[in-house]
Structures are given as structure tokens and as C-alpha cells.
Motif scaffolding. Structure first.
Motif, mmCIF file in Angstrom:
data_model
loop_
_atom_site.group_PDB
_atom_site.id
_atom_site.type_symbol
_atom_site.label_atom_id
_atom_site.label_comp_id
_atom_site.label_asym_id
_atom_site.label_seq_id
_atom_site.Cartn_x
_atom_site.Cartn_y
_atom_site.Cartn_z
ATOM 1 N N SER A 336 44.180 52.076 38.536
ATOM 2 C CA SER A 336 42.696 52.171 38.615
ATOM 3 C C SER A 336 42.186 53.088 37.423
ATOM 4 O O SER A 336 43.003 53.150 36.448
ATOM 5 C CB SER A 336 42.583 53.047 39.788
ATOM 6 N N LEU A 438 35.936 47.225 35.614
ATOM 7 C CA LEU A 438 36.989 48.184 35.982
ATOM 8 C C LEU A 438 37.557 48.601 34.663
ATOM 9 O O LEU A 438 38.239 47.837 33.972
ATOM 10 C CB LEU A 438 38.209 47.385 36.718
ATOM 11 N N ALA A 442 43.693 45.599 36.476
ATOM 12 C CA ALA A 442 43.436 44.961 37.815
ATOM 13 C C ALA A 442 44.675 43.887 38.029
ATOM 14 O O ALA A 442 45.198 43.541 37.144
ATOM 15 C CB ALA A 442 42.260 44.438 37.870
#
Length: 463
Positions: A336, A438, A442
Motif C-alpha cells: 500500500s 495508488l 498493486a
């Protein structure tokens, strides 16, 4: 797409020699640029009335910029960074001149190239130019600027540096992993567009809190960036060497690629005359010698507060020495914005939370259809509390604008979730929208390959 003649043999030979040097010995870069420029009191006219825009001096006062490079080469450094730290869309946009990114980048690289070539000729030893790509002033993770705008601006930055004669590109002082990825991929696009194969380095800025500005841990940064094909990773700015030890220890244990470190001259102390950096030249040289011996650094230098005298002593201590051997143990995983999650778990399975999937959760789908975004985020947080390792995010639903839904939810999950995201869709535009929100690494799920459309071409379309 920009075009350029095939890179010259000299350019290819310099890049190859730099790669060889980084692989076999310690290479020393320069120190602070901005304070050295300001010490020469450039006028408002020199700045074209854009006070503080140091990159303008590449056009109006190349003599000042040249003198800084000369001061560092004179003390024996191997390479200097170009005066292009702010030559990007966001930073130049603050002065209303974003269209000058490539011009100012190329001018900065040409000045450094000329000085490097002069020292190569006079010493008989190759001197190199690192094309500086600073972070800009806007953070895409926080919605300050679109990802694509950042990426394309860095591509122009890199194209100018390559055209001006840089031997490597260094994405430095990065604060937001999404911005970092945009810079790396923009640089990669520039290298491809111009048919160049320069080394691509990446240097991160960690705060005294132990994380990057937005809370990213060192493991998240390595997991997100190493797969992008960078040649080197490390740290610069924000702190002095003392605060960098733990991060370097992590990198030396887990990074497959070589390491760099360019600290400030200690933590700044605010005085009535401005910021003062307390670490003297001997202190910096001590620290860099220790880092080379303990962590196997291949490239060292200085950042804010460091001077030619700081680098002279670093050169005397470590230039040309062989860095300590490393035996890294990589941990493949996803990340993350905040943390890395290894694929191999002690529990023997990797738990992916599926309750943020519009096809698998009626509650989530209804919240999405009604635009109750906070409720969607809370469902993600519930799964975090229950022990999920990753979160599946699927917005595919007949009649909906999947790109818009993905932009909304991935943008929120990027900062609201500490877990990596599994982007789940059969639609490439939807996956692309998620990736551009992001900052971590991912996982892609549910892509159906068509006949004759293999993984490499499909991945290129997504990124």
C-alpha cells in the motif's frame, strides 16, 4: 512523441563506464546546489523576475551554475548533479512557466556536461553528469495534480536532460510514492522515446518520523519501486546520516539493486540568520565511510548544507574503495502507500478481503451505486481490522462508469487503507484508473487475455 538522433557512441560509452564504476567501486557525487547558487547573489533580473527559480540561471547566468560544478569537480568528485531540481511541471507551474521544462532541463545538463568533459580531459579520469529530477511541489496521492500530468511533465524533464548530455537520471528527494512512480515511468518513457539506455536512479526522502512525508515505510517504497526497473535506490535530504541508518540497514538486507546515500549536513538548526546545518565535513566523511563499510553503498554524496569541503573529505575517505559485500534476501510482495505485505505469510495463506467487490458484496455495491463513499471506505477498514492482508477492489457493474468509480474509490483507499489493493476488473481503462491512484504496488486480477494479446502488450497498455 519526442524524437532525437540515436545516442552518440560517446554517450553510450560514458553510460557504460558509469555502470561499471557503480558495480565495482564507490562513486562520489557532489553536494548542495541551491545554497551555492544563492551565495553568489544573483539579481532579480538574473531570475527574469522569477525570484528563487534557480533553473532560470541555466539560461541567464550559466557562469554561476558552471562555477558550482567546477568547485565540486575541483575537490575530486566523480559526478555532479544538474541544476534542474525544480525543472518539472509542478515547480515551474508555480512561476507560470511549465512549458519551459524541457528547455531549462536541457540547458542545465549542457552546462554540467561541458564542465565534466573539461575535467575528464584535464585529469584523464571520466567525470559524469547526473540529471536531477526533483519531486515538484504537488502530491498526486492527495489529489493536488493528476498522475498523468506529473508523469508527462517528468518525461519532458528527462528528455531535456538526455538531450543535454546527462549520463544518468536521478529521481530524488521523493515524498509521495505515486509521484515517485510517475517520475520513474516518465523517465522510462523518455529513455524509450530517445533510444537511450542511461542508468535510472531513485532517491527517497524520509522524515525524522521514520517514514516518507505521507507515511510510507521503507519496505513499501522498495516493494513499489524496485520492480519498475530502476538501477539504484537510496536516500537523500530531509535528515542527516544518523537518521538514515535503519533505512539503509533494511535496504542492504532486502534490495536486489545497488544503494546510494546523500544526506544533509545533519538536522537543520533554526537561527536568526536562517537554517544552520551542524554536521561538519569530518562528520559527514565518518558517516559515509561507515555506510560504505556496513551497508555496501555504491554511490555517496551530500545534500542540503554540504559544501565542497564536505565532499573533499568524503572523496579522501571512500572514493574508489570497494563497498562491503551484500547478501540481500528479497521479500516479494505487494504494498500500500504505507506498508509492504510479503506474499509468503507465516499463516501459510494470504488473506484477501473480498467485501469491497461490487459483484460479491451487495452492501458494498449499494453503497457505491448511491455514492456513499465513506461507507465503502469503512467496509475496507472493517476488513483491515479483521486481519486481511490485502483488499480486493472491484467496481465493475453493468451501466456504471467503471473508470469514474475506480478513480473515486482507489483514490480514497490509497490513503484510508494501510493494506495493498488488488485491482479486480476485466476492463483495462478501469485498471489503469486504479493504478494511477495508488502509490504502492498493486496486484491485478481478472484480466482476460484475448487471442494474440499477450501479457507484455496488455501490461504496457495498463501502465
Amino acid at each position: 512523441m519526442a524524437s532525437s538522433p540515436t545516442p552518440s557512441a560517446d554517450s553510450r560509452n560514458r553510460a557504460a563506464a558509469l555502470r561499471e564504476a557503480l558495480a565495482t567501486r564507490v562513486v562520489v557525487a557532489d553536494g548542495a546546489m541551491g545554497t551555492m547558487l544563492q551565495a553568489q547573489d544573483p539579481t532579480l533580473a538574473d531570475f527574469e523576475n522569477l525570484e528563487g527559480c534557480n533553473e532560470i540561471l541555466n539560461i541567464t547566468r550559466p557562469d554561476i551554475v558552471r562555477s558550482v560544478h567546477e568547485a565540486y569537480f575541483a575537490v575530486g568528485v566523480d559526478c555532479v548533479e544538474t541544476n534542474t531540481f525544480g525543472a518539472n511541471t509542478a515547480a515551474l507551474g508555480e512561476y507560470d512557466i511549465p512549458e519551459r521544462v524541457r528547455e531549462l532541463s536541457e540547458a542545465g545538463a549542457r552546462i554540467a556536461r561541458e564542465v565534466a568533459d573539461e575535467y575528464t580531459a584535464s585529469t584523464g579520469e571520466q567525470r559524469w553528469v547526473l540529471g536531477s529530477m526533483g519531486p515538484g511541489t504537488k502530491l498526486p496521492t492527495l489529489g493536488h495534480i493528476p498522475y498523468a500530468t506529473v508523469r508527462d511533465g517528468f518525461q519532458a524533464n528527462a528528455e531535456g536532460l538526455i538531450a543535454g548530455g546527462a549520463d544518468a537520471l536521478i529521481v530524488e528527494t521523493t515524498q509521495d510514492l505515486l509521484q515517485t512512480k510517475a517520475a520513474v515511468l516518465g523517465a522510462r518513457r523518455a529513455l524509450d522515446a530517445l533510444g537511450s539506455d542511461l542508468p535510472l536512479l531513485c532517491s527517497l526522502a524520509f522524515e525524522t518520523t521514520g517514514t516518507m512525508l505521507l507515511g510510507s515505510e521503507i519496505g513499501a517504497a522498495l516493494t513499489a519501486l524496485e520492480p519498475l526497473g530502476i538501477d539504484m535506490i537510496g536516500l537523500n535530504c530531509s535528515t542527516g546520516p544518523a537518521e538514515m541508518s535503519e533505512h539503509l540497514r533494511y535496504l542492504t538486507r532486502h534490495s536486489r539493486i545497488p544503494l546510494l546515500c546523500m544526506p544533509n549536513a545533519g538536522l537543520p538548526v533554526l537561527t536568526k540568520d536562517g537554517a544552520h546545518f551542524p554536521l561538519d565535513a569530518e562528520g559527514l566523511a565518518d558517516a559515509q565511510e561507515t555506510f560504505v563499510q556496513e551497508y555496501g553503498l555504491s554511490l555517496v554524496g551530500g545534500c542540503c548544507g554540504t559544501t565542497p569541503e564536505h565532499l573533499r573529505q568524503v572523496v579522501e575517505r571512500v572514493r574508489g574503495t570497494v563497498p562491503a559485500a551484500r547478501d540481500p534476501r528479497p521479500e516479494p510482495g505487494a504494498a500500500s502507500l504505507y506498508q509492504s505485505i510479503p506474499f509468503r505469510q507465516d499463516t501459510a495463506y494470504l488473506a484477501i478481503g473480498e467485501r469491497t467487490n461490487a459483484n460479491g458484496s451487495k452492501k458494498f455495491r449499494e453503497a457505491m451505486l448511491e455514492g456513499r463513499w465513506d461507507d465503502c471506505v469503512e467496509m475496507a477498514r472493517d476488513q483491515i481490522r479483521e486481519g486481511a492482508h490485502m483488499l480486493d477492489l472491484c467496481v465493475d457493474y453493468v451501466g456504471r462508469d467503471g473508470v469514474a468509480d475506480m478513480e473515486e474509490l482507489a483514490g480514497r483507499f490509497a490513503t484510508a487503507s494501510t493494506l495493498p489493493i488488488v485491482l479486480d476488473s476485466t476492463e483495462l481503462p478501469v485498471l489503469r484508473a486504479g493504478l494511477e491512484k495508488l502509490g504502492g504496488r498493486a496486484v491485478l486480477n481478472s484480466v482476460n487475455y484475448e487471442d494474440g494479446d499477450g501479457p507484455e502488450s496488455r501490461f504496457a497498455k495498463v501502465t
